[in-house]
Design a protein around this motif. Structure first.
Motif, mmCIF file in Angstrom:
data_model
loop_
_atom_site.group_PDB
_atom_site.id
_atom_site.type_symbol
_atom_site.label_atom_id
_atom_site.label_comp_id
_atom_site.label_asym_id
_atom_site.label_seq_id
_atom_site.Cartn_x
_atom_site.Cartn_y
_atom_site.Cartn_z
ATOM 1 N N TRP A 181 -40.165 18.978 -20.182
ATOM 2 C CA TRP A 181 -40.131 17.973 -21.236
ATOM 3 C C TRP A 181 -38.767 17.313 -21.265
ATOM 4 C CZ3 TRP A 181 -37.668 18.279 -26.329
ATOM 5 C CH2 TRP A 181 -36.822 19.366 -26.463
ATOM 6 N N ASP A 202 -35.713 15.900 -23.659
ATOM 7 C CA ASP A 202 -35.076 15.921 -24.976
ATOM 8 C C ASP A 202 -34.248 14.645 -25.123
ATOM 9 O OD1 ASP A 202 -33.771 16.376 -27.317
ATOM 10 O OD2 ASP A 202 -32.886 18.298 -26.746
ATOM 11 N N ALA A 223 -42.507 16.914 -26.268
ATOM 12 C CA ALA A 223 -42.826 18.332 -26.483
ATOM 13 C C ALA A 223 -44.216 18.516 -27.082
ATOM 14 C CB ALA A 223 -41.772 18.973 -27.387
ATOM 15 N N MET A 283 -39.979 24.076 -21.466
ATOM 16 C CA MET A 283 -40.396 24.685 -22.729
ATOM 17 C C MET A 283 -41.545 25.639 -22.463
ATOM 18 S SD MET A 283 -41.756 22.818 -26.238
ATOM 19 C CE MET A 283 -40.122 22.166 -26.596
#
Length: 395
Positions: free
Chosen positions: A284, A286, A155, A298
């Protein structure tokens, strides 16, 4: 190669001038240089070549690259050149991937102390690997390793860590034989983690005592040695993330991994989805989630996206790829030759020469017919416009 629909350069060109104006008192010279290089990359500003294809009469302009190591567009060719040089270093043994990560509190102070803490991260990780490997309880040999610094999470947050690639074995301490590690197991992660934690905190304390660290804002109180020691105390007990992955599936897998990791930047253009006047959206991963739910999108305010990208600008002259042990630049050729002799393998130099002779390709290839293109004209760089120096007392 098809140009991505959106690039970091597009974001910088559209929003960079206003952002620089708003943040001018908070930006380093290095960050300004990175922004300028990415904005100018493969534009008329840097000059280029006029190309012609004799086969189909196609003409096109190829603008020069900025070659900045933070530029997403310039790293593919740099990685290719680096990998070709590394092929000669590969050995016919298993290779292991290790990661050394700093805990969040140290990552927080690392941003204003990049040169010191990133250097310690490299040195202590390499020292930890060498020390444990030399212990007869573990391997009992001298190893070689390549370490690569990454400072980002998916991120774009600040997350300093080093990726290590090491052959699964080492030279005996007397240099007379090659010692293979146990099948599927290189070194104990738990032991590596404990030593890495202890040695890093020791050296960090020395750096603070020597006045090598700077503290600002909410961390300003850490300039006091007593307060700093109290702040470090909990970090001596928490777990530090050091982990090892399964061995690679052969030398080709090692090179494929290196091509993805050695010259990676904070975000690839391929992860960008969209941009408007206020926001940037990107993909992105996670890592706390599982399965397909790991892959997410995001959306950040444009100012925040630019800020996060520039968090990862390295200090000038700082090397993010380093080699240690018998892979260090000094003596690497001789050590590899000695190891190949002990392993009874053909020197890699012969294979590299043969393969390179077969894979010579044109620098410029026609996008229409695939034939080699020739340079028929050179386009000069445009002169850069620089502001006059500021004078005291003059607005």
């Amino acid at each position: 190669m098809v140009r991505p629909a959106l690039e970091v350069a597009d974001i910088f060109r559209a929003h960079g001038p206003a952002w620089r104006q708003a943040q001018q008192s908070h930006l380093s010279l290095g960050q300004l240089k990175v922004m300028s290089a990415i904005e100018q990359c493969r534009t008329a500003t840097l000059g280029g070549h006029l190309l012609h294809c004799p086969a189909c009469e196609h003409d096109e302009i190829a603008y020069n690259s900025c070659r900045n190591r933070h530029c997403p567009k310039c790293q593919a060719s740099a990685a290719k050149r680096w990998l070709e040089a590394r092929q000669a270093d590969l050995l016919p043994v298993d290779y292991y991937h290790l990661v050394f990560t700093l805990p969040a509190p140290i990552s927080a102070i690392a941003y204003t102390n990049k040169a010191v803490i990133y250097r310690l991260l490299f040195e202590i990780a390499a020292e930890t690997l060498s020390t444990i490997a030399a212990d007869p309880k573990h391997l009992g040999g001298r190893i070689g390793a390549t370490l690569v610094l990454h400072t980002w999470g998916s991120a774009l947050t600040h997350h300093p860590h080093v990726h290590g690639i090491a052959p699964g074995g080492g030279l005996s301490l007397d240099g007379d034989r090659w010692i293979n590690c146990k099948p599927g197991f290189f070194l104990s992660v738990r032991v590596l983690s404990r030593l890495f934690r202890r040695r890093f905190l020791e050296e960090l304390s020395k750096a603070q005592a020597a006045g090598q660290l700077q503290f600002f804002g909410e961390y300003a109180h850490l300039a006091d040695p007593v307060v700093f020691a109290d702040w470090l105390a909990p970090l001596k007990k928490c777990e530090w993330v050091v982990y090892a992955k399964r061995p690679f599936a052969g030398p080709k897998a090692v090179l494929a991994y290196l091509s993805r990791y050695t010259h990676r930047v904070a975000i690839a253009n391929s992860r960008l989805i969209s941009m408007d006047e206020r926001e940037v959206t990107f993909r992105w991963k996670d890592y706390r989630a599982k399965g397909k739910t790991r892959h997410k999108t995001m959306t950040l305010a444009t100012d925040e996206f630019i800020r996060r990208f520039l968090l990862h600008v390295l200090p000038s002259g700082f090397h993010r790829i380093r080699h240690y042990g018998w892979l260090a630049n000094t003596g690497r050729h001789d050590k590899l030759a000695q190891i190949r002799e002990l392993l009874h393998v053909v020197p890699a130099e012969t294979k590299v020469i043969e393969s390179s002779a077969e894979s010579v390709q044109a620098v410029f290839v026609c996008p229409d017919c695939g034939a080699p293109m020739i340079i028929i004209d050179i386009l000069a760089r445009k002169p850069l416009i620089r502001a006059p120096p500021l004078q005291r007392g003059v607005p």
